[in-house]
Design an enzyme around this catalytic site. Structure first.
Site, mmCIF file in Angstrom:
data_model
loop_
_atom_site.group_PDB
_atom_site.id
_atom_site.type_symbol
_atom_site.label_atom_id
_atom_site.label_comp_id
_atom_site.label_asym_id
_atom_site.label_seq_id
_atom_site.Cartn_x
_atom_site.Cartn_y
_atom_site.Cartn_z
ATOM 1 N N GLU A 1 1.037 -1.118 0.051
ATOM 2 C CA GLU A 1 -0.057 0.511 0.263
ATOM 3 C C GLU A 1 0.840 1.209 0.061
ATOM 4 O O GLU A 1 1.882 1.269 0.933
ATOM 5 C CB GLU A 1 -0.970 0.093 0.774
ATOM 6 C CG GLU A 1 -1.937 1.230 1.258
ATOM 7 C CD GLU A 1 -2.889 1.390 -0.224
ATOM 8 O OE1 GLU A 1 -3.377 0.123 -0.104
ATOM 9 O OE2 GLU A 1 -1.902 2.084 -0.676
ATOM 10 N N LEU B 1 9.232 -0.954 0.479
ATOM 11 C CA LEU B 1 10.484 -0.568 1.503
ATOM 12 C C LEU B 1 11.469 -0.036 0.658
ATOM 13 O O LEU B 1 11.629 1.525 1.355
ATOM 14 C CB LEU B 1 11.507 -2.039 1.793
ATOM 15 C CG LEU B 1 10.741 -2.862 2.760
ATOM 16 C CD1 LEU B 1 11.989 -3.865 2.777
ATOM 17 C CD2 LEU B 1 10.927 -1.745 3.736
ATOM 18 N N CYS C 1 5.843 4.718 9.694
ATOM 19 C CA CYS C 1 6.413 3.457 8.667
ATOM 20 C C CYS C 1 7.908 4.141 8.049
ATOM 21 O O CYS C 1 8.824 3.070 8.243
ATOM 22 C CB CYS C 1 5.818 3.759 7.244
ATOM 23 S SG CYS C 1 4.100 3.003 7.495
HETATM 24 N N1 LIG Z 1 -0.183 3.544 7.755
HETATM 25 C C1 LIG Z 1 0.238 4.035 6.666
HETATM 26 O O1 LIG Z 1 0.186 5.371 6.690
HETATM 27 C C2 LIG Z 1 0.362 2.895 5.841
HETATM 28 C C3 LIG Z 1 1.664 3.295 4.080
HETATM 29 C C4 LIG Z 1 1.200 2.122 4.124
HETATM 30 C C5 LIG Z 1 1.689 0.583 4.022
HETATM 31 N N2 LIG Z 1 1.882 0.459 5.523
HETATM 32 C C6 LIG Z 1 1.803 -0.583 6.303
HETATM 33 O O2 LIG Z 1 0.358 -1.546 6.304
HETATM 34 C C7 LIG Z 1 0.438 -1.976 7.928
HETATM 35 C C8 LIG Z 1 -0.446 -1.456 8.489
HETATM 36 O O3 LIG Z 1 -0.094 -0.946 9.193
HETATM 37 P P1 LIG Z 1 -1.679 -0.028 9.969
HETATM 38 O O4 LIG Z 1 -0.726 1.915 10.199
HETATM 39 O O5 LIG Z 1 -2.434 0.190 8.852
HETATM 40 O O6 LIG Z 1 -1.462 -0.360 11.246
HETATM 41 P P2 LIG Z 1 -2.262 -0.820 12.678
HETATM 42 O O7 LIG Z 1 -1.956 -0.824 13.502
HETATM 43 O O8 LIG Z 1 -2.869 1.089 12.351
HETATM 44 O O9 LIG Z 1 -3.502 -1.493 12.075
HETATM 45 C C9 LIG Z 1 -3.288 -2.505 11.891
HETATM 46 C C10 LIG Z 1 -4.378 -3.804 13.080
HETATM 47 O O10 LIG Z 1 -4.002 -4.925 11.915
HETATM 48 C C11 LIG Z 1 -4.583 -5.453 14.244
HETATM 49 N N3 LIG Z 1 -4.064 -6.902 14.171
HETATM 50 C C12 LIG Z 1 -3.221 -7.222 13.900
HETATM 51 N N4 LIG Z 1 -3.046 -9.321 13.693
HETATM 52 C C13 LIG Z 1 -3.934 -9.341 13.859
HETATM 53 C C14 LIG Z 1 -4.282 -10.709 13.694
HETATM 54 N N5 LIG Z 1 -3.971 -11.629 13.977
HETATM 55 N N6 LIG Z 1 -5.888 -10.518 13.373
HETATM 56 C C15 LIG Z 1 -6.343 -9.827 13.580
HETATM 57 N N7 LIG Z 1 -6.453 -8.431 13.647
HETATM 58 C C16 LIG Z 1 -4.895 -7.897 14.093
HETATM 59 C C17 LIG Z 1 -4.286 -4.519 14.789
HETATM 60 O O11 LIG Z 1 -5.280 -4.907 16.430
HETATM 61 C C18 LIG Z 1 -4.628 -3.271 14.581
HETATM 62 O O12 LIG Z 1 -5.935 -2.757 14.893
HETATM 63 C C19 LIG Z 1 2.152 -2.012 8.295
HETATM 64 O O13 LIG Z 1 2.334 -2.853 7.767
HETATM 65 C C20 LIG Z 1 2.021 -0.492 7.346
HETATM 66 O O14 LIG Z 1 3.911 -0.754 7.217
HETATM 67 C C21 LIG Z 1 1.639 1.576 6.317
#
Ligand SMILES: NC(=O)c1ccc[n+]([C@@H]2O[C@H](COP(=O)([O-])OP(=O)(O)OC[C@H]3O[C@@H](n4cnc5c(N)ncnc54)[C@H](O)[C@@H]3O)[C@@H](O)[C@H]2O)c1
Length: 514
Positions: free
Chosen positions: A191, A251, A306
């Site tokens: 994403e 990455l 990130c």
């Molecule tokens: N935040 C950003 O801007 C962004 C942008 C691109 C990519 N990413 C990547 O996307 C991924 C998610 O990031 P995010 O910011 O949404 O994280 P986040 O912490 O906001 O959300 C992750 C969610 O996953 C849930 N979770 C974890 N393990 C679980 C499981 N086994 N079963 C069910 N739910 C589970 C957690 O409770 C949490 O609500 C990461 O790898 C991040 O690096 C984030």
């Protein structure tokens, strides 16, 4: 010259009918594991554009899931509430609802043909690689659950940012845990949304990257996912590449974006010494089409969940490949970021006559950037920790971030100490924060803090008082009337017109300006 395409050359993923009537092959139910900043908005946009697909977002965090079912969403993103309501509340829009939020992880996994893994992948805090490598335990536990409950073949999509070859690890876990005879095809579909502009980015992405194995089943799975995006994304922007290239590309993209910020911030330190202006330097370099103008804004330092973790992960991977110079190169981006935050604090101390003891600092903004309530890795944590250590009283105001969240973020810093706890106040308005203050420190570039530009607009959907404050900007003359003399502004985001504030009697210190 030969025009033949190599079989592994990136290409537009698939052809859609010009009338966009192509239906996703076989995909009727999608389950997204992880209802966070990525899972929530991404699923909402997929559902809104694919009325025939049922999209369910699952999470073990009940509070988060319940909030997604209300109009007070657990995260703030401009335009998010409208998209969520459109897909979720069919009764209001005369559209059959096709976006659901649930804690029934097992059932939703079992029913879905395609599973988006959007769980967190933070930096490891324990054991080998702690402080550097990515923590994959959340992904592993999600995949174990899939293996446990799946009764049919599934396409599993890495939306989380992962280290290279994480797909192999996930496949290994699935093979060991799933019922015999089932097939799981793993895709990488990182994403690229940026918080604060997530909905805009999702609706109009620069590209959709889909990495797969180049096997018939891998390519078929990639086509199925491409068709989901094809409902609204131009086929030329849907790119299929090798699975591992896709993992690494995410990455690499974050490392390069952060590298631009650290480069400009390194230059800002030079500007302050030689009498140059970093905004002018950035403008001048950004006009070069090879460089481009975006991500060249100097600041107190980057934050967010990130950049830091992904660069550290990239460096750790390089190190594990014995590419030590490469690892050092990437890590230096994080080092400059730490240096910039520290340098900014030292400037505050120097300007305030080398002592903050007993002085009051109003902090404007705690979120890591504007238009989000996300505070993970925000530069504010370091700067506030530093000034508390110097004995300052700190009065924080952020338009969106709640007091509990601010205190939670600061709990592992100086603020955890009883004395520092008393030095810290979270305020309801900029004016409350400024009352009796010696200085204002701007740490988030919220539009309302700037004394230039248009009035602020913000839609509802999260946090406190967003609607009632929409359209208001800080009245700096009123701020001046409330502060002690001499009064300073330390602009960690270069968003104020320093001349205008100086006209009101402020001494203004900006990043990268002497
Ligand atoms: N935040 C950003 O801007 C962004 C942008 C691109 C990519 N990413 C990547 O996307 C991924 C998610 O990031 P995010 O910011 O949404 O994280 P986040 O912490 O906001 O959300 C992750 C969610 O996953 C849930 N979770 C974890 N393990 C679980 C499981 N086994 N079963 C069910 N739910 C589970 C957690 O409770 C949490 O609500 C990461 O790898 C991040 O690096 C984030």
């Amino acid at each position: 010259m030969h025009s033949q395409r190599r079989s592994d050359t990136p290409m537009a993923a698939y052809q859609v009918n010009p009338d966009r009537s192509t239906k996703p092959v076989g995909i009727k139910k999608i389950c997204c594991i992880g209802a966070g900043y990525v899972g929530g908005p991404t699923s909402a946009v997929i559902a809104s554009k694919n009325p025939d697909i049922q999209v369910t977002v699952v999470d073990y965090n009940r509070e988060r899931i319940e909030a997604w079912q209300t109009d007070d969403l657990p995260i703030y993103e401009p335009g998010l509430l409208e998209v969520v309501k459109f897909a979720r509340d069919g009764n209001l829009t005369k559209r059959t609802p096709n976006l659901f939020f649930s804690t029934d992880v097992d059932r939703c996994i079992a029913e879905a043909e395609l599973i988006l893994l959007s769980v967190n992948t933070p930096t490891k805090s324990l054991g080998r690689g702690a402080g550097h490598a990515s923590e994959l335990s959340y992904l592993e536990s999600a995949v174990r659950k899939i293996g446990e409950v799946a009764e049919s073949n599934k396409i599993i999509v890495e939306k989380s940012t992962v280290p290279c070859r994480a797909a192999d690890t996930l496949r290994d876990v699935l093979v060991a845990t799933a019922k015999p005879g089932l097939h799981f095809e793993i895709l990488s579909n990182p994403e690229f949304l940026a918080e604060g502009t997530a909905i805009r980015n999702l609706l109009n992405p620069d590209r959709i990257l889909i990495g797969s194995l180049k096997t018939p089943r891998g390519l078929e799975a990639a086509q199925a996912l491409a068709a989901v995006y094809g409902a609204w994304v131009d086929p030329d922007r849907i790119i299929t590449i090798n699975l591992y290239s896709s993992e690494l590309a995410k990455l690499a993209a974050n490392a390069l974006l952060a590298q631009r910020i650290s480069s400009v911030n390194a230059l800002s330190a030079m500007c302050e010494s030689v009498g140059a202006d970093i905004d002018e330097v950035s403008y001048a370099i950004g006009l070069d089409k090879r460089i481009g103008s975006r991500m060249l804004k100097a600041s107190v330092g980057f934050g967010g969940s990130c950049f830091r973790k992904d660069i550290l992960s990239l460096a750790y991977i390089a190190e594990s490949l014995h590419l030590f110079e490469v690892a050092d190169y990437w890590r230096s981006i994080v080092d400059i970021n730490e240096y910039q935050k520290d340098r900014f604090t030292r400037r505050i101390v120097r300007c305030l006559y080398n002592s903050l003891s007993g002085k009051t600092l109003a902090v404007f903004g705690f979120a890591y950037k504007k238009d989000t309530g996300d505070t993970r890795e925000t530069a504010a944590i370091t700067v506030i920790d530093n000034v508390l250590t110097e004995g300052a009283n700190v009065r924080i105001y952020d338009p969106l971030v709640k007091e509990t969240q601010i205190r939670h973020e600061l709990k592992n810093t100086t603020a955890r100490l009883d004395c520092a706890e008393k030095q810290l106040t979270v305020c309801e308005s900029a004016y409350e924060a400024c009352t009796g203050a010696d200085a204002v420190i701007i740490l988030t570039e919220w539009d309302e803090f700037s004394n230039q530009g248009e009035p602020v607009r913000r839609d509802s959907g999260h946090g406190r008082k967003t609607e009632e404050r929409a359209g208001r900007k800080v009245d700096w003359a009123r701020v001046a009337a409330l502060m002690r003399r001499p009064m300073f502004v330390f602009d960690g985001r270069n968003i104020v017109d320093a001349g205008a504030l100086e006209g009101l009697g402020f001494r203004v210190e900006c990043i990268g300006k002497a």
